[in-house]
Design an enzyme around this catalytic site. Structure first.
Site, PDB file in Angstrom:
ATOM      1  N   VAL A 130       0.833  -1.205   0.000  1.00 14.78           N
ATOM      2  CA  VAL A 130       0.000   0.000   0.000  1.00 14.78           C
ATOM      3  C   VAL A 130       0.870   1.258   0.000  1.00 14.78           C
ATOM      4  O   VAL A 130       0.580   2.234  -0.708  1.00 14.78           O
ATOM      5  CB  VAL A 130      -0.957  -0.003   1.203  1.00 14.78           C
ATOM      6  N   LYS A 164     -13.369  -4.753   9.306  1.00 15.21           N
ATOM      7  CA  LYS A 164     -14.020  -3.774   8.424  1.00 15.21           C
ATOM      8  C   LYS A 164     -15.488  -3.607   8.801  1.00 15.21           C
ATOM      9  O   LYS A 164     -16.024  -2.495   8.788  1.00 15.21           O
ATOM     10  CB  LYS A 164     -13.881  -4.205   6.970  1.00 15.21           C
ATOM     11  N   GLY A 182      -4.996  -4.781  -3.523  1.00 15.54           N
ATOM     12  CA  GLY A 182      -3.951  -4.309  -4.431  1.00 15.54           C
ATOM     13  C   GLY A 182      -3.425  -2.947  -4.009  1.00 15.54           C
ATOM     14  O   GLY A 182      -4.139  -2.131  -3.416  1.00 15.54           O
ATOM     15  N   ILE A 238     -13.567   1.663  -2.391  1.00 19.88           N
ATOM     16  CA  ILE A 238     -14.954   2.114  -2.229  1.00 19.88           C
ATOM     17  C   ILE A 238     -15.042   3.086  -1.049  1.00 19.88           C
ATOM     18  O   ILE A 238     -14.693   2.717   0.074  1.00 19.88           O
ATOM     19  CB  ILE A 238     -15.906   0.926  -1.973  1.00 19.88           C
ATOM     20  N   ARG A 251      11.114  -0.658   8.651  1.00 18.99           N
ATOM     21  CA  ARG A 251      11.880  -1.509   9.566  1.00 18.99           C
ATOM     22  C   ARG A 251      13.340  -1.589   9.144  1.00 18.99           C
ATOM     23  O   ARG A 251      14.243  -1.434   9.945  1.00 18.99           O
ATOM     24  CB  ARG A 251      11.277  -2.919   9.575  1.00 18.99           C
TER      25      ARG A 251
END
Length: 393
Positions: free
Chosen positions: A14, A195, A292, A126, A38
């Site tokens: 991400v 979520k 993704g 979304i 890290r």
């Protein structure tokens, strides 16, 4: 319009996606100032200022926005809490951290008058959180139901559309970056659970802790279950569901046998699909990529852009005088495939509608209590069984 100088935590799938999206649009008002990782010695092939010390970001006076997209929930919690207490707006993508700490973080936002945005944590690309905040901020909302995990949906799509085996589909999802090397969070329903907790806060103003919600995934599904779905002209989807029934609220994450007439039947690959149902507007459907680096990175960018205009969640539903009460006192129809009669004894069926026994496999279709299933969910995961909600329509 002000400029945002970002202190970014995390440069995985991400983080790299966000960096690429920002580079592509060549934003003049949003800039990644430093990135905390890290391993500072790892070659990442980009021109950015990396550090392994969080203090380098928090003590940088030029940084006026924190963005964390790391997979360590406890570290993410420390980052977000520290940012809020320093009155630095923060964008988070860590749904597990939010699922466990959301009430405390809401209180910190109010105490320090500082925004925490996390639309990207709920459904990838979304914008479901902001829509629930802005357009469904009334008592007309009945339910939110959908496919909230792109990784598990990708696997199920390959199984049902291309007749792939489960292991083959999982490996492909991992190779394409849709599933982690340890896919438990995705395929066992935990990602969808966190979520759902976030969505429920914004849809109904109620927080329910993860351990109180029935959560069961697709890791024990086998060829017999897939054959059953085909015979009934349905598909198995991993579905998160919250619904207001009178003054009560029910929640669960379960595989469901979805019929062709449902919107989410046709949600394929790594896409998410969310159905919002209300009193007068009936059903509304939101659809978009749920996994993704680029889709999630662009969703993080949407949260960042909102910070340019000092946007904050208002949590309007949380202040309602009559909030619904969470309950597991609810009965529904399920399909239950089992191996031996000791497995069958686990389930207390209220009614049995279908009972099939053969040399290959055994199953029961019947109605069960959400409460009873929640009590045995850990045991179900250990056995060679599979259970799925089986709606009547």
């Amino acid at each position: 319009m002000k400029n945002l100088n970002i202190g970014l935590f995390g440069f995985g799938n991400v983080g790299r996606g966000l960096y690429a999206v920002l580079h592509r649009i060549n934003s003049q008002s949003v800039h990644i100032k430093r990135v905390c990782v890290r391993d500072i010695n790892k070659d990442r092939g980009v021109k950015a200022e990396f550090t392994s010390n969080a203090d380098d970001i928090f003590e940088d006076k030029d940084i006026n926005l924190i963005v964390e997209v790391i997979d360590d929930a406890e570290a993410a919690y420390d980052i977000v809490k520290r940012a809020l207490k320093m009155r630095i707006p923060v964008v988070s993508g860590n749904k597990k951290m939010l699922g466990h700490h959301l009430p405390e973080l809401i209180d910190l936002q109010e105490q320090y008058n500082t925004a925490l945005l996390y639309d990207a944590s709920a459904c990838g690309s979304i914008p479901v959180i902001r829509n629930l905040e802005e357009y469904y901020d009334n008592d007309l909302l009945f339910s939110v139901k959908g496919i909230l995990n792109g990784s598990s949906n990708f696997i199920l799509s390959k199984i049902f559309n291309e007749k792939m085996g489960y292991k083959e589909a999982l490996k492909l999802a991992q190779d394409l970056g849709f599933a982690e090397s340890n896919p438990t969070l995705d395929i066992d329903g935990w990602d969808s659970l966190y979520k759902l907790i976030i969505i429920t806060m914004h849809a109904f103003g109620v927080y329910v802790a993860p351990e109180e919600i029935l959560t069961y995934g697709i890791s024990t599904m086998n060829d017999a279950d897939i054959r059953f779905a085909h015979e009934k002209e349905r598909r198995i989807k991993l579905v998160a569901h919250v619904e207001k029934v009178e003054d009560k609220l029910i929640m669960c994450v379960l595989p469901q046998l979805i019929s062709r007439n449902k919107y989410i039947y046709s949600v394929e690959d790594e896409f998410n699909g969310v159905v919002i149902k209300g009193l007068f507007y009936d059903k509304q459907f939101m659809f978009g990529r749920g996994a993704g680096g680029y889709p999630t990175g662009s969703a993080v960018l949407s949260d960042i852009t909102a910070c340019l205009y000092d946007y904050k969640y208002e949590y309007k539903k949380r202040n309602d005088s009559q909030l619904p009460t969470y309950t597991t006192d609810y009965k529904f129809r399920v399909y239950y495939r089992y191996s031996d009669y000791a497995d069958l004894d686990l389930i207390k069926f209220d009614t049995v509608l279908e009972n099939y026994i053969s040399d290959e496999y055994k199953y029961v279709v019947g109605t069960v209590s959400l409460r009873d299933l929640h009590k045995i969910q850990d045991e179900l995961r250990k056995r060679d069984v599979f259970i799925a909600a089986y709606p009547n329509d």
